[in-house]
Design a protein around this motif. Structure first.
Motif, PDB file in Angstrom:
ATOM      1  N   GLU A 166       0.832  -1.207   0.000  1.00 34.40           N
ATOM      2  CA  GLU A 166       0.000   0.000   0.000  1.00 34.40           C
ATOM      3  C   GLU A 166       0.867   1.258   0.000  1.00 34.40           C
ATOM      4  N   LYS A 167       1.926   1.233   0.785  1.00 29.56           N
ATOM      5  CA  LYS A 167       2.828   2.382   0.850  1.00 29.56           C
ATOM      6  C   LYS A 167       3.461   2.650  -0.511  1.00 29.56           C
ATOM      7  N   ASN A 168       3.885   1.576  -1.192  1.00 27.89           N
ATOM      8  CA  ASN A 168       4.508   1.724  -2.510  1.00 27.89           C
ATOM      9  C   ASN A 168       3.526   2.319  -3.521  1.00 27.89           C
ATOM     10  N   ILE A 169       2.280   1.842  -3.476  1.00 29.40           N
ATOM     11  CA  ILE A 169       1.268   2.342  -4.410  1.00 29.40           C
ATOM     12  C   ILE A 169       0.934   3.796  -4.111  1.00 29.40           C
ATOM     13  N   ARG A 170       0.840   4.124  -2.819  1.00 30.50           N
ATOM     14  CA  ARG A 170       0.539   5.501  -2.438  1.00 30.50           C
ATOM     15  C   ARG A 170       1.637   6.454  -2.930  1.00 30.50           C
ATOM     16  N   THR A 171       2.881   5.994  -2.826  1.00 33.82           N
ATOM     17  CA  THR A 171       4.007   6.800  -3.313  1.00 33.82           C
ATOM     18  C   THR A 171       3.935   6.970  -4.821  1.00 33.82           C
ATOM     19  N   ARG A 172       3.628   5.869  -5.524  1.00 32.51           N
ATOM     20  CA  ARG A 172       3.514   5.933  -6.985  1.00 32.51           C
ATOM     21  C   ARG A 172       2.378   6.868  -7.398  1.00 32.51           C
ATOM     22  N   ASP A 173       1.267   6.815  -6.688  1.00 31.15           N
ATOM     23  CA  ASP A 173       0.138   7.713  -6.978  1.00 31.15           C
ATOM     24  C   ASP A 173       0.567   9.173  -6.855  1.00 31.15           C
ATOM     25  N   ARG A 174       1.292   9.458  -5.778  1.00 31.79           N
ATOM     26  CA  ARG A 174       1.725  10.838  -5.541  1.00 31.79           C
ATOM     27  C   ARG A 174       2.668  11.314  -6.643  1.00 31.79           C
ATOM     28  N   LEU A 175       3.601  10.456  -7.027  1.00 33.47           N
ATOM     29  CA  LEU A 175       4.549  10.820  -8.081  1.00 33.47           C
ATOM     30  C   LEU A 175       3.838  11.005  -9.421  1.00 33.47           C
ATOM     31  N   ASP A 176       2.922  10.090  -9.733  1.00 40.26           N
ATOM     32  CA  ASP A 176       2.225  10.147 -11.017  1.00 40.26           C
ATOM     33  C   ASP A 176       1.333  11.376 -11.141  1.00 40.26           C
ATOM     34  N   SER A 177       0.669  11.736 -10.055  1.00 40.94           N
ATOM     35  CA  SER A 177      -0.289  12.842 -10.117  1.00 40.94           C
ATOM     36  C   SER A 177       0.351  14.213  -9.927  1.00 40.94           C
ATOM     37  N   SER A 178       1.577  14.241  -9.405  1.00 46.02           N
ATOM     38  CA  SER A 178       2.212  15.534  -9.126  1.00 46.02           C
ATOM     39  C   SER A 178       3.359  15.878 -10.069  1.00 46.02           C
ATOM     40  N   ARG A 179       3.730  14.944 -10.952  1.00 44.35           N
ATOM     41  CA  ARG A 179       4.860  15.239 -11.835  1.00 44.35           C
ATOM     42  C   ARG A 179       4.505  16.388 -12.775  1.00 44.35           C
ATOM     43  N   ARG A 180       5.508  17.138 -13.161  1.00 47.50           N
ATOM     44  CA  ARG A 180       5.296  18.339 -13.974  1.00 47.50           C
ATOM     45  C   ARG A 180       4.842  18.001 -15.386  1.00 47.50           C
ATOM     46  N   ILE A 181       5.379  16.925 -15.944  1.00 47.66           N
ATOM     47  CA  ILE A 181       5.081  16.560 -17.326  1.00 47.66           C
ATOM     48  C   ILE A 181       4.091  15.397 -17.361  1.00 47.66           C
ATOM     49  N   SER A 182       2.981  15.597 -18.049  1.00 47.78           N
ATOM     50  CA  SER A 182       1.964  14.557 -18.251  1.00 47.78           C
ATOM     51  C   SER A 182       1.537  13.863 -16.961  1.00 47.78           C
ATOM     52  N   PRO A 183       1.034  14.598 -15.992  1.00 45.99           N
ATOM     53  CA  PRO A 183       0.592  13.954 -14.748  1.00 45.99           C
ATOM     54  C   PRO A 183      -0.652  13.102 -14.965  1.00 45.99           C
ATOM     55  N   LEU A 184      -0.853  12.151 -14.069  1.00 49.24           N
ATOM     56  CA  LEU A 184      -2.060  11.335 -14.108  1.00 49.24           C
ATOM     57  C   LEU A 184      -3.256  12.208 -13.749  1.00 49.24           C
ATOM     58  N   ARG A 185      -4.254  12.234 -14.625  1.00 47.45           N
ATOM     59  CA  ARG A 185      -5.476  12.969 -14.314  1.00 47.45           C
ATOM     60  C   ARG A 185      -6.613  12.447 -15.187  1.00 47.45           C
ATOM     61  N   ARG A 186      -7.805  12.632 -14.692  1.00 46.75           N
ATOM     62  CA  ARG A 186      -8.993  12.237 -15.446  1.00 46.75           C
ATOM     63  C   ARG A 186      -9.481  13.435 -16.251  1.00 46.75           C
ATOM     64  N   VAL A 187      -9.539  13.288 -17.573  1.00 51.71           N
ATOM     65  CA  VAL A 187     -10.035  14.379 -18.409  1.00 51.71           C
ATOM     66  C   VAL A 187     -11.554  14.436 -18.281  1.00 51.71           C
ATOM     67  N   PRO A 188     -12.155  15.605 -18.492  1.00 48.78           N
ATOM     68  CA  PRO A 188     -13.609  15.746 -18.313  1.00 48.78           C
ATOM     69  C   PRO A 188     -14.443  14.770 -19.138  1.00 48.78           C
ATOM     70  N   ALA A 189     -13.955  14.413 -20.330  1.00 47.50           N
ATOM     71  CA  ALA A 189     -14.741  13.536 -21.210  1.00 47.50           C
ATOM     72  C   ALA A 189     -14.621  12.057 -20.859  1.00 47.50           C
ATOM     73  N   ALA A 190     -13.741  11.724 -19.929  1.00 43.17           N
ATOM     74  CA  ALA A 190     -13.519  10.314 -19.596  1.00 43.17           C
ATOM     75  C   ALA A 190     -14.645   9.762 -18.722  1.00 43.17           C
ATOM     76  N   ILE A 191     -15.086   8.565 -19.053  1.00 41.16           N
ATOM     77  CA  ILE A 191     -16.113   7.880 -18.270  1.00 41.16           C
ATOM     78  C   ILE A 191     -15.434   7.172 -17.103  1.00 41.16           C
ATOM     79  N   LEU A 192     -15.873   7.473 -15.898  1.00 41.79           N
ATOM     80  CA  LEU A 192     -15.278   6.882 -14.700  1.00 41.79           C
ATOM     81  C   LEU A 192     -15.886   5.514 -14.411  1.00 41.79           C
ATOM     82  N   ILE A 193     -15.018   4.524 -14.229  1.00 35.67           N
ATOM     83  CA  ILE A 193     -15.454   3.185 -13.830  1.00 35.67           C
ATOM     84  C   ILE A 193     -14.681   2.803 -12.575  1.00 35.67           C
ATOM     85  N   ASP A 194     -15.393   2.610 -11.484  1.00 36.15           N
ATOM     86  CA  ASP A 194     -14.769   2.177 -10.230  1.00 36.15           C
ATOM     87  C   ASP A 194     -14.720   0.653 -10.242  1.00 36.15           C
ATOM     88  N   THR A 195     -13.511   0.100 -10.273  1.00 35.52           N
ATOM     89  CA  THR A 195     -13.350  -1.352 -10.400  1.00 35.52           C
ATOM     90  C   THR A 195     -13.188  -2.065  -9.056  1.00 35.52           C
TER      91      THR A 195
END
Length: 219
Positions: A166-195
């Motif tokens: 869990e700690k490793n995934i949480r760290t990866r989430d933080r890095l992916d969503s906060s990086r300056r270039i191409s961060p992880l984000r949901r675009v407005p047109a994307a359909i959200l599916i909770d798996t």
């Protein structure tokens, strides 16, 4: 074209592969491509932070993906590196390498080249936002941290404490969503599916149904 984004462990890679199989589309595995360029960096002993060396290396790099008998084969400069990209050394370096601007620019160009003339499913963290912003169907897969950790622990098949996963995934989430270039984000047109509470078959069925509906509407 179907663009699937989401955090680590949300099921996007398996979903993309199975959706592509069911629809007869090409599966563009971006993760394998980043592993391939990471392998080349290791093979040539290039410091990823040395932009001059890196730029020279990237200028003479070509990555191709071919599906043969239902299995992905990865080619780096025309050489099959399917097994080599799974080496532990590659796994350790691929995350920081994939965050480098020059490399992301090269990979986006390669991904767009591979997409020419194909119906495809592509998954990653910046597919709908950067790589294929005009994709006809945009999906964002999400999942609870606890469930993603459970899935990842099963994949690793190793005695790693759940808390550490869990700690490793949480760290990866933080890095992916906060990086300056191409961060992880949901675009407005994307359909959200909770798996979180879906089986892989269920989430594949949902995406396939959405894709078929979108194709019917276009026709």
């Amino acid at each position: 074209m179907i663009a699937i984004d989401g955090p680590a462990g949300s099921g996007k890679s398996t979903t993309a592969r199975l959706v592509a199989q069911k629809l007869g589309f090409f599966h563009l595995d971006t993760g394998a491509m980043y592993r391939a360029i990471t392998l080349k960096i290791l093979q040539h002993g290039v410091d990823p932070k040395d932009h001059r060396q890196l730029k020279k290396l990237l200028a003479h790099t070509r990555i191709d993906l071919k599906w043969q008998a239902g299995k992905l084969r990865v080619f780096l400069d025309k050489k099959d590196v399917t097994s080599a990209i799974r080496q532990p050394a590659v796994s350790e370096l691929v995350s920081p390498v994939s965050a480098i601007g020059l490399i992301r620019q090269k990979m986006v160009a390669e991904q767009r080249r591979l997409a020419i003339g194909k119906n495809l499913v592509c998954e990653g963290r910046d597919i709908a936002s950067v790589v294929f912003p005009k994709a006809q169907l945009k999906i964002y897969l999400d999942c609870s941290l606890a469930e993603r950790a459970r899935r990842r622990q099963q994949e690793l098949a190793a005695q790693i404490p759940r808390a550490q996963v869990e700690k490793n995934i949480r760290t990866r989430d933080r890095l992916d969503s906060s990086r300056r270039i191409s961060p992880l984000r949901r675009v407005p047109a994307a359909i959200l599916i909770d798996t979180t509470h879906l089986t892989i078959d269920e989430q594949v069925a949902i995406v396939c149904a959405l894709a078929r509906r979108r194709l019917q509407n276009q026709n």
